[in-house]
Design a protein around this motif. Sequence first.
Motif, mmCIF file in Angstrom:
data_model
loop_
_atom_site.group_PDB
_atom_site.id
_atom_site.type_symbol
_atom_site.label_atom_id
_atom_site.label_comp_id
_atom_site.label_asym_id
_atom_site.label_seq_id
_atom_site.Cartn_x
_atom_site.Cartn_y
_atom_site.Cartn_z
ATOM 1 N N ALA A 134 48.585 15.813 74.670
ATOM 2 C CA ALA A 134 49.458 14.672 74.972
ATOM 3 C C ALA A 134 50.118 14.160 73.700
ATOM 4 N N GLY A 135 49.353 14.130 72.601
ATOM 5 C CA GLY A 135 49.928 13.708 71.337
ATOM 6 C C GLY A 135 51.017 14.644 70.862
ATOM 7 N N TYR A 136 50.804 15.929 71.065
ATOM 8 C CA TYR A 136 51.825 16.922 70.686
ATOM 9 C C TYR A 136 53.076 16.771 71.541
ATOM 10 N N LEU A 137 52.899 16.615 72.845
ATOM 11 C CA LEU A 137 54.042 16.464 73.747
ATOM 12 C C LEU A 137 54.826 15.190 73.457
ATOM 13 N N GLY A 142 51.289 13.682 63.611
ATOM 14 C CA GLY A 142 49.951 14.041 63.170
ATOM 15 C C GLY A 142 49.292 15.118 64.009
ATOM 16 N N VAL A 143 49.932 15.518 65.098
ATOM 17 C CA VAL A 143 49.358 16.540 65.983
ATOM 18 C C VAL A 143 50.336 17.698 66.112
ATOM 19 N N SER A 144 50.016 18.824 65.518
ATOM 20 C CA SER A 144 50.866 20.007 65.583
ATOM 21 C C SER A 144 50.395 20.905 66.722
ATOM 22 N N PRO A 145 51.250 21.836 67.175
ATOM 23 C CA PRO A 145 50.806 22.765 68.216
ATOM 24 C C PRO A 145 49.622 23.620 67.761
ATOM 25 N N MET A 146 49.575 23.926 66.459
ATOM 26 C CA MET A 146 48.462 24.714 65.941
ATOM 27 C C MET A 146 47.161 23.913 65.955
ATOM 28 N N ALA A 147 47.271 22.584 65.753
ATOM 29 C CA ALA A 147 46.075 21.743 65.814
ATOM 30 C C ALA A 147 45.512 21.726 67.229
ATOM 31 N N ALA A 148 46.408 21.623 68.214
ATOM 32 C CA ALA A 148 45.976 21.657 69.608
ATOM 33 C C ALA A 148 45.345 23.004 69.947
ATOM 34 N N LEU A 149 45.957 24.087 69.430
ATOM 35 C CA LEU A 149 45.430 25.421 69.688
ATOM 36 C C LEU A 149 44.075 25.614 69.017
ATOM 37 N N ALA A 150 43.926 25.075 67.794
ATOM 38 C CA ALA A 150 42.661 25.211 67.076
ATOM 39 C C ALA A 150 41.530 24.522 67.835
ATOM 40 N N LEU A 151 41.793 23.308 68.317
ATOM 41 C CA LEU A 151 40.777 22.591 69.097
ATOM 42 C C LEU A 151 40.426 23.359 70.364
ATOM 43 N N SER A 152 41.452 23.841 71.056
ATOM 44 C CA SER A 152 41.233 24.571 72.297
ATOM 45 C C SER A 152 40.451 25.854 72.051
ATOM 46 N N LEU A 200 48.517 13.398 81.829
ATOM 47 C CA LEU A 200 49.323 12.554 82.707
ATOM 48 C C LEU A 200 49.051 11.067 82.435
ATOM 49 N N ALA A 201 47.789 10.726 82.216
ATOM 50 C CA ALA A 201 47.446 9.331 81.952
ATOM 51 C C ALA A 201 47.953 8.890 80.584
ATOM 52 N N ALA A 202 47.852 9.793 79.603
ATOM 53 C CA ALA A 202 48.276 9.446 78.245
ATOM 54 C C ALA A 202 49.775 9.203 78.172
ATOM 55 N N GLY A 203 50.527 9.832 79.074
ATOM 56 C CA GLY A 203 51.970 9.620 79.087
ATOM 57 C C GLY A 203 52.341 8.167 79.331
ATOM 58 N N LEU A 206 50.763 5.778 75.622
ATOM 59 C CA LEU A 206 50.979 6.298 74.281
ATOM 60 C C LEU A 206 50.504 5.345 73.180
ATOM 61 N N PRO A 207 50.713 4.026 73.316
ATOM 62 C CA PRO A 207 50.202 3.133 72.265
ATOM 63 C C PRO A 207 48.685 3.182 72.121
ATOM 64 N N ALA A 208 48.010 3.659 73.168
ATOM 65 C CA ALA A 208 46.544 3.711 73.135
ATOM 66 C C ALA A 208 46.027 5.049 72.614
ATOM 67 N N MET A 209 46.899 5.885 72.043
ATOM 68 C CA MET A 209 46.485 7.207 71.591
ATOM 69 C C MET A 209 45.297 7.180 70.630
ATOM 70 N N PRO A 210 45.249 6.267 69.645
ATOM 71 C CA PRO A 210 44.059 6.245 68.766
ATOM 72 C C PRO A 210 42.764 6.001 69.544
ATOM 73 N N TYR A 211 42.848 5.154 70.575
ATOM 74 C CA TYR A 211 41.665 4.868 71.396
ATOM 75 C C TYR A 211 41.261 6.105 72.210
#
Length: 260
Positions: A134-137, A142-152, A200-203, A206-211
């Motif tokens: 969600a952060g990448y989208l 601070g969130v790159s596609p590679m970071a999302a891929l690394a976590l996954s 879907l919920a994060a969309g 967005l201001p609550a992303m750190p939480y």
Amino acid sequence: MIVQVLQALLLPFLGTALGAACVFFLKHSMSERLARALSGFAAGVMVAASIWSLLIPALEEAAAMGKLRFLPAVAGFWLGVLFLLLLDHLIPHLHRNAEQAEGPKSRLQRTTMLVLAVTLHNIPEGMAVGVVCAGYLAGNAGVSPMAALALSLGIAIQNFPEGAIISMPLRAEGTRKSKAFFYGVLSGIVEPLGALLTILAAGFLLPAMPYLLSFAAGAMLYVVVEELVPEMSAGEHSNIGTVFFAVGFSVMMILDVALG
């Protein structure tokens, strides 16, 4: 962008499915040493993912708060811990209750408990992938596609032993290979679904992303301390679990730093 997100969503589920498929290739049940090693590895991956992929990005997201940027991370972290604590009370220590079940009548109960226990573990992992995607989208710097891929990818590696931990004991009890495989795969379905719902919920939040990021970290670390650490430390030669914890932590750290 959509393809990369789909890959991130499906990789953890694929890891669970491949682990469950061990039932077709291995003849014997999993040894205690191997189970401890896999639990330790899984714990190491989850701790590293919680720090590098979730808590550090949560702090970066709240950088505008200055010295108080820790507040969203701490609040979200505790919400994640309390959420898993609530789930643990609703479905208390299923895997331990399952081990106490005896007799043919209790076999179905044991199977259900085992699947639900691992499914419980997978909820925060799916949420973690969903939050990072969600952060990448959202275009978060601070969130790159590679970071999302690394976590996954890290969670997929961690899910491999979880799939095997379900299917192999069921097969050892006499369950058909196809059925044992199905139960293993079933436990992983919650991850892509949970990730998608989180996106879907994060969309809308967005201001609550750190939480949200720190919430996922708190939930994952709860699972590590409550479930995986006792499993990797049980019995003799508990240092096996400790060593593989370090291996899992190192692998996830390398993936996150190198790909992120």
